[in-house]
Design an enzyme around this catalytic site. Sequence first.
Site, PDB file in Angstrom:
ATOM      1  N   SER A  26       0.500  -2.868   8.708  1.00 37.45           N
ATOM      2  CA  SER A  26      -0.682  -2.125   8.266  1.00 37.45           C
ATOM      3  C   SER A  26      -1.801  -2.310   9.274  1.00 37.45           C
ATOM      4  O   SER A  26      -2.046  -3.422   9.731  1.00 37.45           O
ATOM      5  CB  SER A  26      -1.154  -2.607   6.893  1.00 37.45           C
ATOM      6  N   SER A  27      -2.487  -1.229   9.616  1.00 41.51           N
ATOM      7  CA  SER A  27      -3.661  -1.344  10.484  1.00 41.51           C
ATOM      8  C   SER A  27      -4.873  -1.781   9.663  1.00 41.51           C
ATOM      9  O   SER A  27      -5.933  -2.022  10.209  1.00 41.51           O
ATOM     10  CB  SER A  27      -3.952  -0.014  11.171  1.00 41.51           C
ATOM     11  N   LEU A  70       8.686  -4.028  12.986  1.00 40.78           N
ATOM     12  CA  LEU A  70       8.854  -4.841  11.785  1.00 40.78           C
ATOM     13  C   LEU A  70      10.311  -5.214  11.491  1.00 40.78           C
ATOM     14  O   LEU A  70      10.608  -6.350  11.129  1.00 40.78           O
ATOM     15  CB  LEU A  70       8.270  -4.105  10.570  1.00 40.78           C
ATOM     16  N   CYS A 121       0.669  18.299 -23.155  1.00 38.03           N
ATOM     17  CA  CYS A 121      -0.608  18.720 -23.728  1.00 38.03           C
ATOM     18  C   CYS A 121      -0.886  20.191 -23.455  1.00 38.03           C
ATOM     19  O   CYS A 121      -2.001  20.662 -23.620  1.00 38.03           O
ATOM     20  CB  CYS A 121      -1.758  17.854 -23.216  1.00 38.03           C
ATOM     21  N   CYS A 128      -4.033  14.530 -20.561  1.00 40.03           N
ATOM     22  CA  CYS A 128      -3.680  13.637 -21.671  1.00 40.03           C
ATOM     23  C   CYS A 128      -3.270  12.246 -21.194  1.00 40.03           C
ATOM     24  O   CYS A 128      -3.054  11.346 -22.008  1.00 40.03           O
ATOM     25  CB  CYS A 128      -2.550  14.248 -22.505  1.00 40.03           C
ATOM     26  N   GLN A 136       0.845  -1.207   0.000  1.00 34.38           N
ATOM     27  CA  GLN A 136       0.000   0.000   0.000  1.00 34.38           C
ATOM     28  C   GLN A 136       0.873   1.247   0.000  1.00 34.38           C
ATOM     29  O   GLN A 136       0.377   2.355  -0.075  1.00 34.38           O
ATOM     30  CB  GLN A 136      -0.905   0.005   1.241  1.00 34.38           C
ATOM     31  N   VAL A 148       3.710   4.014  -1.246  1.00 39.71           N
ATOM     32  CA  VAL A 148       4.024   4.665  -2.518  1.00 39.71           C
ATOM     33  C   VAL A 148       5.465   5.162  -2.524  1.00 39.71           C
ATOM     34  O   VAL A 148       5.847   5.971  -3.363  1.00 39.71           O
ATOM     35  CB  VAL A 148       3.051   5.842  -2.779  1.00 39.71           C
ATOM     36  N   ASP A 149       6.279   4.658  -1.564  1.00 40.35           N
ATOM     37  CA  ASP A 149       7.630   5.196  -1.382  1.00 40.35           C
ATOM     38  C   ASP A 149       8.721   4.460  -2.150  1.00 40.35           C
ATOM     39  O   ASP A 149       9.877   4.889  -2.160  1.00 40.35           O
ATOM     40  CB  ASP A 149       7.985   5.235   0.117  1.00 40.35           C
ATOM     41  N   HIS A 171      -1.484   1.401  -4.347  1.00 39.08           N
ATOM     42  CA  HIS A 171      -1.887   2.816  -4.332  1.00 39.08           C
ATOM     43  C   HIS A 171      -0.999   3.681  -5.214  1.00 39.08           C
ATOM     44  O   HIS A 171      -0.929   4.890  -5.028  1.00 39.08           O
ATOM     45  CB  HIS A 171      -1.888   3.349  -2.892  1.00 39.08           C
TER      46      HIS A 171
HETATM   47 ZN   LIG Z   1      -0.964  16.370 -20.476  1.00 43.54          ZN
END
Ligand SMILES: [Zn+2]
Length: 296
Positions: free
Chosen positions: A237-238, A280, A198, A147, A118, A120-121, A136
């Site tokens: 994770s909770s 952990l 774009c 675009c 989960q 994003v790092d 995620h």
């Molecule tokens: Zn664009």
Amino acid sequence: VGVLRLKPGWVPTGRPAPITERLDEVAEVLQGGRVAVLTGAGISTESGIPDYRGANGRLRRQLPMSHDEFVTSIDGRRRYWARSHLGWRTIARAAPNDGHRAVAALRNRGHLSAVITQNVDGLHQAAGTPDVVELHGSLDWVVCLGCGERTRREELDRRLHEANAGFDAAAISVKPDGDVEIDDGAVGDFQVVDCVGCDGGVLKPDVVFFGGTVPRATVDRCYGLVDGADALLVLGSSLAVMSGLRFVRHAAKTGKPVLIINRGETRGDPYTTTRVDRPLGPALTELAARLGCPAG
Ligand SMILES: [Zn+2]
């Protein structure tokens, strides 16, 4: 199955759970078969990226960015990019910790059949875990809402620096999604930059904000990985958001053991026989060593 939206609503119930500090059960399951792993912010706290919840399990003061606010509010986007511009320095500088290294060792030695995160790092990949599924999204990428072009965050960072020479607010604390807490006044006249491809499209980090939806293909892929595994192991994770909890429920429903290692109560506790309540890094290092694949 319906549309999957992230919602930050869950608070711990305080119900007693079967808690242990012993890793015997997890080690046994890993020894016996192929295990899919689902990781959350708790595995990255030892890398200096705090999770959304404090020690008491409550959400921190400032709620995470919401999808609706980002796509509908120019001011909201400006505040977000000002904060995220500061937070990126922490995320880009963060290094994998013992927990990430142990997961990589277990995955590379075949004890883990899949790693779904989960986070994003990008720290699982940095530790050498192949084929990480980023539920995620990833802060390494930026997507144009006009675009659809995906570009590297490094490139955007360079452009934001150019457009905002002299911008230097003090970050109060960084969050797992690269957002930070700063005083609203500190946003000042921060300049947002738009898509080059774009000419003017709105740029968004390629992550799922709260209230946003996880792509259907990603969800289906994760169900497949859980179906193909003998057990599901949740790390750090909770399980507060449904996007992760649904895989726990699915595993339990299909008769697969669900194992959890996490500091503090999780929304998945009712589906597990035991939750290991330990930090952990040390726990996973011990686990990898017991399975004969010490982390690098
Ligand atoms: Zn664009």
